[in-house]
Design a protein around this motif. Structure first.
Motif, short mmCIF file in Angstrom:
data_model
loop_
_atom_site.label_atom_id
_atom_site.label_comp_id
_atom_site.label_asym_id
_atom_site.label_seq_id
_atom_site.Cartn_x
_atom_site.Cartn_y
_atom_site.Cartn_z
N GLN A 106 42.81 43.19 44.31
CA GLN A 106 43.69 44.00 45.15
C GLN A 106 43.92 45.37 44.54
O GLN A 106 43.90 46.39 45.24
CB GLN A 106 45.02 43.28 45.34
N HIS A 107 44.11 45.40 43.23
CA HIS A 107 44.36 46.66 42.54
C HIS A 107 43.17 47.61 42.66
O HIS A 107 43.34 48.81 42.90
CB HIS A 107 44.68 46.38 41.06
N LEU A 108 41.97 47.07 42.49
CA LEU A 108 40.77 47.91 42.54
C LEU A 108 40.33 48.24 43.97
O LEU A 108 39.52 49.13 44.18
CB LEU A 108 39.61 47.22 41.81
N GLY A 109 40.86 47.49 44.95
CA GLY A 109 40.50 47.75 46.34
C GLY A 109 39.17 47.14 46.74
O GLY A 109 38.53 47.60 47.68
N HIS A 110 38.75 46.07 46.03
CA HIS A 110 37.52 45.37 46.41
C HIS A 110 37.75 44.54 47.67
O HIS A 110 38.76 43.86 47.78
CB HIS A 110 37.05 44.44 45.28
N SER A 111 36.82 44.59 48.60
CA SER A 111 36.97 43.81 49.84
C SER A 111 36.73 42.32 49.59
O SER A 111 37.19 41.49 50.35
CB SER A 111 36.02 44.33 50.91
N SER A 112 36.00 41.99 48.52
CA SER A 112 35.73 40.59 48.20
C SER A 112 35.96 40.34 46.72
O SER A 112 35.63 41.18 45.87
CB SER A 112 34.27 40.24 48.55
N VAL A 113 36.52 39.18 46.41
CA VAL A 113 36.75 38.83 45.01
C VAL A 113 35.42 38.61 44.28
O VAL A 113 35.36 38.71 43.05
CB VAL A 113 37.65 37.58 44.90
N LYS A 114 34.34 38.37 45.03
CA LYS A 114 33.02 38.20 44.41
C LYS A 114 32.62 39.46 43.65
O LYS A 114 31.98 39.39 42.60
CB LYS A 114 31.96 37.88 45.48
N THR A 115 32.96 40.61 44.20
CA THR A 115 32.67 41.88 43.50
C THR A 115 33.43 41.94 42.19
O THR A 115 32.88 42.32 41.16
CB THR A 115 33.06 43.07 44.39
N THR A 116 34.70 41.56 42.23
CA THR A 116 35.54 41.59 41.03
C THR A 116 35.04 40.61 39.98
O THR A 116 35.14 40.87 38.77
CB THR A 116 37.00 41.26 41.41
N GLU A 117 34.49 39.49 40.43
CA GLU A 117 34.02 38.46 39.50
C GLU A 117 32.86 38.92 38.63
O GLU A 117 32.58 38.31 37.60
CB GLU A 117 33.63 37.19 40.27
N THR A 118 32.20 40.01 38.99
CA THR A 118 31.09 40.50 38.15
C THR A 118 31.58 40.89 36.76
O THR A 118 30.82 40.86 35.80
CB THR A 118 30.39 41.72 38.79
N ARG A 124 44.66 39.51 41.61
CA ARG A 124 45.45 40.75 41.57
C ARG A 124 44.58 41.95 41.22
O ARG A 124 44.79 43.05 41.72
CB ARG A 124 46.59 40.61 40.56
N LEU A 125 43.61 41.73 40.34
CA LEU A 125 42.68 42.81 39.98
C LEU A 125 41.89 43.25 41.21
O LEU A 125 41.68 44.44 41.43
CB LEU A 125 41.75 42.37 38.86
N ALA A 138 38.97 47.25 34.21
CA ALA A 138 38.88 45.90 34.78
C ALA A 138 38.63 44.85 33.70
O ALA A 138 39.25 43.78 33.70
CB ALA A 138 37.77 45.85 35.83
N ILE A 139 37.75 45.16 32.77
CA ILE A 139 37.44 44.20 31.70
C ILE A 139 38.67 43.99 30.82
O ILE A 139 38.99 42.85 30.46
CB ILE A 139 36.23 44.69 30.87
#
Length: 199
Positions: free
Chosen positions: A147-159, A144-145, A132-133
Motif C-alpha cells: 500500500q505504501h509503495l502503491g503497487h497494484s498487486s502484492v506479487k510485485t512487492t514480494e519480489t 502495508r509495504l 522496501a528491503i
C-alpha cells in the motif's frame, strides 16, 4: 536491483546541492518514486499527522511519513515561487531529477577514485528498492509495504523477499496475514454490534 552502499550514498550526497541532497534523502526515507516526490507541494503535507498525499502511477494516495522523513522535509526552506516541497534554484520543481542525480553520481565516482575508495554504482530509483528491503528487514508487513509503495498487486512487492532471509520473509508475510485478519474482524464487528446476527 542493487543494494545501496552507505559509502557510495554519502559520497553522492556530498556532491548534491543542499535541497537536492534533502530530496535524495527523502526518497530513501519514504520509498517514493522520483517523479512523485519531485511533484509534492508543501500544502500536500500534513505536518501534524505526519502524512503526505502524492500523485503516483496508481493515482492519488496518502502515505505515512517517518519522523526522519518529516525532519528532512521541514528542514527545506519554503519556495516562494510555486510551493513545491523540493525545488531547484529558480523555485520550480526538479524537472529531471534522475539526470541531476547522475551528474552528482559521476562527481562522486571521481572523488572515490581520488580517495582510493570503492564506489558501488546505484540509480536514483534504487533508493526505492533499498527502502522496501529495509522495511521488510525490520519486520514490516508486506501488505502495508504494498500500500505504501502503491503497487497494484502484492506479487510485485514480494519480489523484495529475494533480498531478505527466509525468516524475515515469513515474518513479513505473517504480519500481512495478521493485519488482513484484523481488518476482516474490524469490518465484521459493526454487523454484530447492530444486532444483525439475530442477537
Amino acid at each position: 536491483m542493487e543494494r545501496v552502499a552507505a559509502v557510495s550514498y554519502d559520497l553522492v550526497l556530498s556532491k548534491c546541492s543542499p535541497i537536492f541532497a534533502a530530496y535524495v534523502r527523502f526518497l530513501l526515507a519514504t520509498g517514493l518514486r522520483a517523479d512523485a516526490a519531485a511533484s509534492i507541494k508543501r500544502r500536500s503535507v500534513d505536518w501534524n499527522g505526519a502524512r503526505v498525499t502524492v500523485n503516483g502511477k496508481t493515482g492519488l494516495r496518502t502515505i505515512d511519513l517517518s519522523a526522519e522523513a518529516v525532519a528532512i522535509a521541514k528542514a527545506v526552506p519554503p519556495s516562494l515561487v510555486r510551493g513545491f516541497l523540493f525545488w531547484a534554484s529558480h523555485g520550480d520543481r526538479f524537472m529531471d531529477p534522475s539526470q541531476r542525480f547522475a551528474t552528482a553520481r559521476l562527481s562522486a565516482q571521481k572523488l572515490a577514485r581520488r580517495r582510493g575508495v570503492t564506489f558501488k554504482h546505484f540509480r536514483l530509483h534504487d533508493l526505492r528498492h533499498e527502502y522496501a528491503i529495509r522495511w521488510l528487514e525490520s519486520g514490516g508487513s508486506i501488505y502495508r509495504l504494498q500500500q505504501h509503495l502503491g503497487h497494484s498487486s502484492v506479487k510485485t512487492t514480494e519480489t523484495y523477499c529475494a533480498f531478505i532471509t527466509p525468516e524475515q520473509a515469513a515474518l513479513a508475510k505473517g504480519s500481512a496475514q495478521k493485519a488482513a485478519q484484523a481488518q476482516r474482524i474490524a469490518d465484521a464487528k459493526p454487523l454484530a454490534d447492530n444486532g444483525e446476527n439475530g442477537k
